[in-house]
Scaffold this motif. Structure first.
Motif, PDB file in Angstrom:
ATOM      1  N   SER A  88       0.733  -1.212   0.080  1.00  0.00           N
ATOM      2  CA  SER A  88      -0.001   0.007  -0.021  1.00  0.00           C
ATOM      3  C   SER A  88       1.047   1.274  -0.010  1.00  0.00           C
ATOM      4  O   SER A  88       0.863   1.908  -1.104  1.00  0.00           O
ATOM      5  CB  SER A  88      -1.021  -0.087   1.310  1.00  0.00           C
ATOM      6  N   GLN A  89       1.456   1.315   1.218  1.00  0.00           N
ATOM      7  CA  GLN A  89       2.636   2.779   1.337  1.00  0.00           C
ATOM      8  C   GLN A  89       3.912   2.227   1.010  1.00  0.00           C
ATOM      9  O   GLN A  89       4.733   3.047   0.710  1.00  0.00           O
ATOM     10  CB  GLN A  89       2.325   3.503   2.543  1.00  0.00           C
ATOM     11  N   VAL A  90       4.213   1.060   1.148  1.00  0.00           N
ATOM     12  CA  VAL A  90       5.528   0.516   0.864  1.00  0.00           C
ATOM     13  C   VAL A  90       5.438  -0.266  -0.321  1.00  0.00           C
ATOM     14  O   VAL A  90       4.878  -1.531  -0.328  1.00  0.00           O
ATOM     15  CB  VAL A  90       6.128  -0.253   2.021  1.00  0.00           C
ATOM     16  N   LEU A  91       6.069   0.038  -1.452  1.00  0.00           N
ATOM     17  CA  LEU A  91       5.849  -0.459  -2.778  1.00  0.00           C
ATOM     18  C   LEU A  91       7.204  -1.211  -3.232  1.00  0.00           C
ATOM     19  O   LEU A  91       8.267  -0.585  -3.204  1.00  0.00           O
ATOM     20  CB  LEU A  91       5.334   0.564  -3.715  1.00  0.00           C
ATOM     21  N   PHE A  92       7.189  -2.219  -3.972  1.00  0.00           N
ATOM     22  CA  PHE A  92       8.335  -3.069  -4.549  1.00  0.00           C
ATOM     23  C   PHE A  92       8.519  -2.568  -5.980  1.00  0.00           C
ATOM     24  O   PHE A  92       7.689  -2.843  -6.634  1.00  0.00           O
ATOM     25  CB  PHE A  92       7.992  -4.356  -4.234  1.00  0.00           C
ATOM     26  N   TYR A  93       9.908  -2.553  -6.321  1.00  0.00           N
ATOM     27  CA  TYR A  93      10.116  -2.184  -7.569  1.00  0.00           C
ATOM     28  C   TYR A  93      11.588  -3.151  -7.928  1.00  0.00           C
ATOM     29  O   TYR A  93      12.521  -3.253  -7.146  1.00  0.00           O
ATOM     30  CB  TYR A  93      10.634  -0.815  -7.886  1.00  0.00           C
ATOM     31  N   GLY A  94      11.773  -3.292  -9.324  1.00  0.00           N
ATOM     32  CA  GLY A  94      12.897  -3.670 -10.092  1.00  0.00           C
ATOM     33  C   GLY A  94      13.575  -2.462 -10.244  1.00  0.00           C
ATOM     34  O   GLY A  94      13.123  -1.646 -10.697  1.00  0.00           O
ATOM     35  N   THR A  95      14.905  -2.445 -10.192  1.00  0.00           N
ATOM     36  CA  THR A  95      15.793  -1.358 -10.409  1.00  0.00           C
ATOM     37  C   THR A  95      16.649  -1.466 -11.384  1.00  0.00           C
ATOM     38  O   THR A  95      17.619  -2.428 -11.287  1.00  0.00           O
ATOM     39  CB  THR A  95      16.462  -1.029  -8.853  1.00  0.00           C
ATOM     40  N   ASN A  96      16.694  -0.758 -12.368  1.00  0.00           N
ATOM     41  CA  ASN A  96      17.525  -0.949 -13.398  1.00  0.00           C
ATOM     42  C   ASN A  96      18.823  -0.301 -13.265  1.00  0.00           C
ATOM     43  O   ASN A  96      18.994   0.407 -12.405  1.00  0.00           O
ATOM     44  CB  ASN A  96      17.025  -0.287 -14.789  1.00  0.00           C
ATOM     45  N   SER A  97      19.806  -0.389 -14.090  1.00  0.00           N
ATOM     46  CA  SER A  97      21.108   0.161 -13.864  1.00  0.00           C
ATOM     47  C   SER A  97      21.281   1.632 -13.909  1.00  0.00           C
ATOM     48  O   SER A  97      22.229   2.016 -13.365  1.00  0.00           O
ATOM     49  CB  SER A  97      22.247  -0.669 -14.993  1.00  0.00           C
ATOM     50  N   ASP A  98      20.303   2.285 -14.587  1.00  0.00           N
ATOM     51  CA  ASP A  98      20.436   3.501 -14.721  1.00  0.00           C
ATOM     52  C   ASP A  98      19.481   4.377 -13.621  1.00  0.00           C
ATOM     53  O   ASP A  98      19.220   5.449 -13.425  1.00  0.00           O
ATOM     54  CB  ASP A  98      19.785   4.103 -16.048  1.00  0.00           C
ATOM     55  N   GLY A  99      19.078   3.234 -12.734  1.00  0.00           N
ATOM     56  CA  GLY A  99      18.127   3.867 -11.550  1.00  0.00           C
ATOM     57  C   GLY A  99      16.845   3.926 -11.949  1.00  0.00           C
ATOM     58  O   GLY A  99      15.948   4.387 -10.774  1.00  0.00           O
ATOM     59  N   THR A 100      16.295   3.700 -13.115  1.00  0.00           N
ATOM     60  CA  THR A 100      14.921   3.820 -13.137  1.00  0.00           C
ATOM     61  C   THR A 100      14.120   2.534 -12.530  1.00  0.00           C
ATOM     62  O   THR A 100      14.770   1.456 -12.155  1.00  0.00           O
ATOM     63  CB  THR A 100      14.457   3.893 -14.793  1.00  0.00           C
ATOM     64  N   LEU A 101      12.904   2.578 -12.056  1.00  0.00           N
ATOM     65  CA  LEU A 101      12.191   1.856 -11.252  1.00  0.00           C
ATOM     66  C   LEU A 101      11.078   1.039 -12.178  1.00  0.00           C
ATOM     67  O   LEU A 101      10.379   1.610 -12.803  1.00  0.00           O
ATOM     68  CB  LEU A 101      11.574   2.405  -9.978  1.00  0.00           C
ATOM     69  N   ASP A 102      11.006  -0.278 -11.928  1.00  0.00           N
ATOM     70  CA  ASP A 102       9.818  -0.938 -12.792  1.00  0.00           C
ATOM     71  C   ASP A 102       9.219  -1.554 -12.115  1.00  0.00           C
ATOM     72  O   ASP A 102       9.492  -2.412 -11.074  1.00  0.00           O
ATOM     73  CB  ASP A 102      10.526  -2.009 -13.534  1.00  0.00           C
ATOM     74  N   PRO A 103       7.640  -1.026 -11.809  1.00  0.00           N
ATOM     75  CA  PRO A 103       6.891  -1.597 -11.023  1.00  0.00           C
ATOM     76  C   PRO A 103       6.289  -3.081 -11.221  1.00  0.00           C
ATOM     77  O   PRO A 103       5.597  -3.634 -10.017  1.00  0.00           O
ATOM     78  CB  PRO A 103       5.814  -0.605 -10.991  1.00  0.00           C
ATOM     79  N   ASN A 104       6.547  -3.623 -12.414  1.00  0.00           N
ATOM     80  CA  ASN A 104       5.781  -4.618 -12.701  1.00  0.00           C
ATOM     81  C   ASN A 104       6.749  -5.926 -12.524  1.00  0.00           C
ATOM     82  O   ASN A 104       7.776  -5.988 -13.055  1.00  0.00           O
ATOM     83  CB  ASN A 104       5.451  -4.607 -14.277  1.00  0.00           C
TER      84      ASN A 104
END
Length: 379
Positions: free
Chosen positions: A285-301
């Motif tokens: 809800s307020q704590v969300l999980f992301y994959g993190t690319n080498s350039d720092g961008t976040l992937d929510p899927n």
């Protein structure tokens, strides 16, 4: 059928096919030996009729720009596969989702980001380029888009990799900064403090069509169009608080094996200004999980078992298949990660860096990021 669905599905199916055939003596092995590489069909028809649909999205792009005849009449075509275009599509979608995590991105929207001259960087109207004419030194080549700085060359495979015969690989090159130094066997050394030239290996080369074109199929890890952009000075991303962990496990050619990492839950909670119990309660809800690319961008899927991701050799989020090397899946209740490998696609002795993040959005909509950096050694 929706074109975007077809595009993504065929990429996955192609990945399954290539995985099943990677150990067979198929046409897609790089081979400098003698073989009959002529096909009795036009360049366009060869690409369109590939039995595994490896170029179906490329054909859609060619049709969109009306380049069928130009492709057929070219002397050489360096052909990007669906995997390359899929990587471009994903990178553009990630840019949108970095601003709006709910952003959608269709194949038609992707076409709007492509300039026709960028596509013409793969087309060579007047010269034939394959291993029969390539040199170990760079040969400057002129594409149909008149984009500068392109070359090709061949490099000798190190002895004993899979043959003790003198096998050469063909490379498609975009020169960046100073020209790299090339040895007698085609080995490249980058000048100090310079960008390495972008070199894309041809996974198949020298296919000759009935319209006289030589097709060289580029490696699946090529990033369509974007690989040819001028490199940018690296700026360290803002990772937030970084919790770093080392993990090692044996190379496995047949299984999705690996190990687990239990994170410092107290350090995580302290970074968020929460209790450990609150981190668990607010997850999703307020704590969300992301994959993190080498350039720092976040992937929510999630691309692996949720919440989790597959990663490629560069440490960027990818999907299961030909570009996947490692996966990392989070157990929120145990504060642990299950990390493993795609069978046979990691390299023994290599260390890979992958990252995932938790982002806490407080009641004032202020965000705090904690990034988990995993240094993964394949033994």
């Amino acid at each position: 059928m929706n074109k975007l669905f077809t595009f993504i599905t065929l990429s996955i199916l192609s990945g399954v096919f290539l995985g099943l055939t990677s150990c067979s003596k198929a046409d897609y092995l790089v081979d400098g030996g003698l073989h009959n590489a002529k096909v009795d069909m036009s360049t366009y028809d060869y690409l369109a009729g590939h039995p595994q649909g490896l170029f179906d999205t490329l054909i859609h792009i060619i049709d969109h720009f009306g380049l069928k005849e130009e492709i057929n009449q070219s002397e050489t075509f360096f052909a990007p596969t669906n995997y390359s275009i899929r990587r471009y599509y994903q990178s553009k979608w990630n840019e949108l989702r970095a601003v709006d995590e709910n952003a959608t991105f269709s194949l038609e929207q992707m076409l709007e980001t492509i300039h026709v001259d960028s596509l013409k960087a793969y087309i060579y109207p007047t010269q034939r380029y394959d291993l029969s004419v390539a040199s170990t030194t760079y040969s400057s080549i002129t594409n149909a888009g008149n984009l500068p700085g392109f070359a090709c060359h061949k490099q000798l495979q190190p002895a004993g990799q899979w043959s003790f015969q003198p096998i050469y690989y063909l490379f498609y090159v975009k020169i960046r900064g100073e020209v790299d130094q090339v040895g007698d066997d085609g080995t490249v050394i980058t000048p100090e403090d310079d960008f390495a030239d972008l070199r894309v290996r041809c996974q198949t080369q020298g296919i000759e069509t009935s319209t006289g074109t030589i097709i060289n199929v580029l490696a699946n890890n090529h990033l369509f169009i974007s690989d040819f952009n001028e490199p940018k000075e690296y700026v360290e991303p803002d990772w937030g608080t970084v919790l770093e962990y080392d993990i090692a496990f044996p190379y496995d050619a047949g299984g999705y094996t690996g190990g687990s990492v239990e994170i410092d839950r107290d350090a995580l909670a302290a970074a968020f200004g929460l209790t450990v119990n609150q981190v668990s309660t607010l997850f999703g809800s307020q704590v969300l999980f992301y994959g993190t690319n080498s350039d720092g961008t976040l992937d929510p899927n999630s691309t692996a078992t949720a919440p989790g991701h597959w990663f490629n050799v560069e440490g960027n989020v990818t999907t299961w298949g030909a570009t996947a090397v490692l996966f990392s899946e989070y157990n929120a209740s145990a504060f642990s990660f299950n990390i493993g490998q795609y069978p046979g696609q990691a390299v023994k002795g290599e260390e890979y860096v992958i990252r995932q993040s938790l982002v806490y959005k407080d009641d004032n909509d202020d965000e705090t990021q904690v990034t988990f950096r995993f240094n993964v050694t394949i033994e």
